[in-house]
Design a protein around this motif. Structure first.
Motif, PDB file in Angstrom:
ATOM      1  N   HIS A  64       0.657  -3.817   0.309  1.00 12.50           N
ATOM      2  CA  HIS A  64      -0.629  -3.858   0.144  1.00 12.50           C
ATOM      3  C   HIS A  64      -1.115  -4.692   0.868  1.00 12.50           C
ATOM      4  O   HIS A  64      -1.554  -5.602   0.613  1.00 12.50           O
ATOM      5  N   HIS A  66      -5.576  -5.112   3.525  1.00 11.31           N
ATOM      6  CA  HIS A  66      -6.605  -4.861   4.102  1.00 11.31           C
ATOM      7  C   HIS A  66      -6.121  -5.305   6.036  1.00 11.31           C
ATOM      8  O   HIS A  66      -7.816  -6.465   5.532  1.00 11.31           O
ATOM      9  N   HIS A 232      -5.379   2.370  -4.783  1.00 16.24           N
ATOM     10  CA  HIS A 232      -6.010   1.272  -5.677  1.00 16.24           C
ATOM     11  C   HIS A 232      -5.832   2.349  -6.973  1.00 16.24           C
ATOM     12  O   HIS A 232      -6.984   2.995  -6.874  1.00 16.24           O
ATOM     13  N   HIS A 269      -2.471  -3.168  -7.763  1.00 15.35           N
ATOM     14  CA  HIS A 269      -2.415  -3.879  -8.367  1.00 15.35           C
ATOM     15  C   HIS A 269      -2.326  -2.922 -10.527  1.00 15.35           C
ATOM     16  O   HIS A 269      -1.075  -3.151 -10.338  1.00 15.35           O
ATOM     17  N   ASP A 320      -2.855  -8.359  -0.992  1.00 13.66           N
ATOM     18  CA  ASP A 320      -4.263  -7.342  -0.839  1.00 13.66           C
ATOM     19  C   ASP A 320      -5.213  -8.529   0.430  1.00 13.66           C
ATOM     20  O   ASP A 320      -4.432  -8.409   1.145  1.00 13.66           O
TER      21      ASP A 320
HETATM   22 ZN   LIG Z   1      -6.593  -3.630  -1.703  1.00 15.18          ZN
END
Ligand SMILES: [Zn+2]
Length: 450
Positions: A64, A66, A232, A269, A320
């Motif tokens: 995961h 971004h 998420h 998460h 993340d």
């Molecule tokens: Zn995220």
């Protein structure tokens, strides 16, 4: 056909019970032999690579991220905020992204991951202001150019503030456009390159940024093309309260009602589940990506990794986005996972090997990949080698434990799909200083454009 023996590693973690203490043999893009202690390879060897000063690992897998957020690390407007206000501060900044800045953000994130021993990266890109329509195509081209393995998830936001969502209207798209583009991207990129480096998955940003109809339609499209589903979920208590207010359901009930639970789905998460929900996740084989640093920065909570695994859910590891970590160093994240899980479980219930497992076989299972994440015959030749030659390691005894406990950060050598990408700690694919200069300049321009 060239065979290479990664010979006599100082220590080796295979992520399975197999012994490769004398190394592994690679032929083209595959591992063809594990060499146990006291053994010599059976394969005819063309080259040897002396690993006697190295700890050998399967290439780490980030499930995961971004990438674009590398432009907003340690960003003043977002410092010291909880998730929702943090997001609301950053959306207007991110809305100003241009294709050029997005491209350099993606490249920097991938190279940063690579230098930390990561060979496969999953990215969750859900931000499509008008100028960034081709964001996933850009990511695909850059990942292929660098030779990294990637699962690019086509994110989406369709519910703006005016409709009760969280993002501003400049960054949301119509549902038909999202679905059409998702289908186009699957056909264009999913497992379409000659080395099989790229996969596409579908990933509405979160329950508070898309409609129920889009969640359901996305699940149907993913099933039709047999691609993964990602979002998420259960990151904060505020999200639970939002879902109850908006949908009259807790997040997991909502997710189930839109047809999302199953082994093809992984959730970033996965913190705020109750006992019954954990059982339901396990029974359906729904995967979870643990993001320890981000959860600590935003004070979101601690993912119940052991309970989820015991219930039957695969659990992987992710750095993340770099606006909430704020680094993309997957090896450091392994250490963070160990430390945060020690706050939840007794010291003998979560080991340094459990932490390494999350970033290797765990993340592979989360991404539904059985060809990566471990050192075994037939698996892809994705490996990371670390030296213990910094002051932080001096005096260490158990080399694998030292890697995690003393805080390894930079791989000495990394191979993806049989091809060296890092040697002697240096990225072989370009000029890292020049890339950082372009990236820093893009970050400054993005912030001053807001
Ligand atoms: Zn995220």
């Amino acid at each position: 056909m060239t065979t290479i023996w990664i010979k006599h590693p100082r220590a080796c973690y295979t992520a399975n019970a197999q012994n490769a203490d004398n190394g592994i043999v690679i032929c083209n893009d595959r591992i063809v032999e594990l060499v146990a202690s006291g053994q010599q390879p059976n394969t005819v060897i063309d080259q040897t690579w002396d690993a006697s000063e190295h700890v050998l690992l399967p290439g780490l897998i980030n499930s995961h991220h971004h990438f674009y957020q590398t432009l907003t690390r340690a960003c003043p407007v977002a410092l010291n905020k909880k998730l929702f206000p943090w997001l609301q501060s950053l959306y207007p900044v991110w809305a100003g992204l241009t294709p050029e800045w997005h491209a350099v953000a993606t490249e920097l994130a991938l190279v940063e991951l690579l230098l930390s021993g990561c060979t496969t990266a999953a990215d969750h890109h859900y931000l499509f202001p008008q100028a960034l329509n081709a964001a996933i195509d850009q990511q695909a081209e850059i990942a292929l150019r660098l030779g990294m393995r990637a699962t690019l998830t086509r994110g989406s936001m369709s519910l703006s503030q005016e409709d009760g969502g969280l993002p501003p209207k400049e960054v949301v798209q119509t549902e038909q456009h999202i679905l059409d583009d998702s289908e186009r991207l699957i056909r264009r990129w999913h497992q379409q390159d000659e080395h099989g480096l790229l996969e596409i998955a579908l990933a509405p940003c979160s329950p508070f940024s898309v409609t129920q109809e889009l969640m359901s339609a996305t699940a149907e499209l993913a099933q039709q093309y047999r691609v993964g589903l990602h979002t998420h979920l259960a990151e904060t208590e505020d999200e639970n309260a939002f879902c109850i207010a908006q949908f009259g359901q807790r997040p997991l009930d909502y997710l189930e009602s839109v047809g999302w639970l199953g082994a093809h789905t992984w959730l970033a998460h996965g913190i705020h589940f109750n006992r019954e929900e954990i059982q339901r996740l396990g029974q359906t084989g729904t995967g979870i990506c643990h993001c320890p640093s981000s959860n600590m920065v935003l004070a979101s909570g601690i993912c119940p990794v052991n309970e989820l695994q015991q219930a039957g859910s695969p659990v992987g590891l992710g750095v993340d986005g770099s606006a909430s970590n704020d680094h993309s160093n997957l090896m450091q994240e392994v250490r963070q996972a160990l430390l945060i899980q020690r706050l939840r479980y007794p010291a003998d219930a979560f080991s340094h090997l459990d932490a390494l497992q999350l970033a290797t076989k765990g993340s592979a299972s989360v991404l539904n990949r059985d060809d990566i994440g471990e050192l075994a015959v037939g698996k892809k030749a994705d490996i990371a080698l670390f030296k213990l030659d910094e002051p932080r390691f001096s005096g260490a005894h158990d080399a694998l434990a030292a890697l995690v406990l003393c805080g390894a950060q930079r791989a000495d050598a990394v191979m993806v799909n049989g091809s060296w990408k890092v040697q002697q700690g240096q990225w072989l694919g370009g000029d890292i200083k020049e890339l950082m200069q372009r990236h820093q300049s893009a970050a400054e321009q993005l912030l001053s454009a807001t």
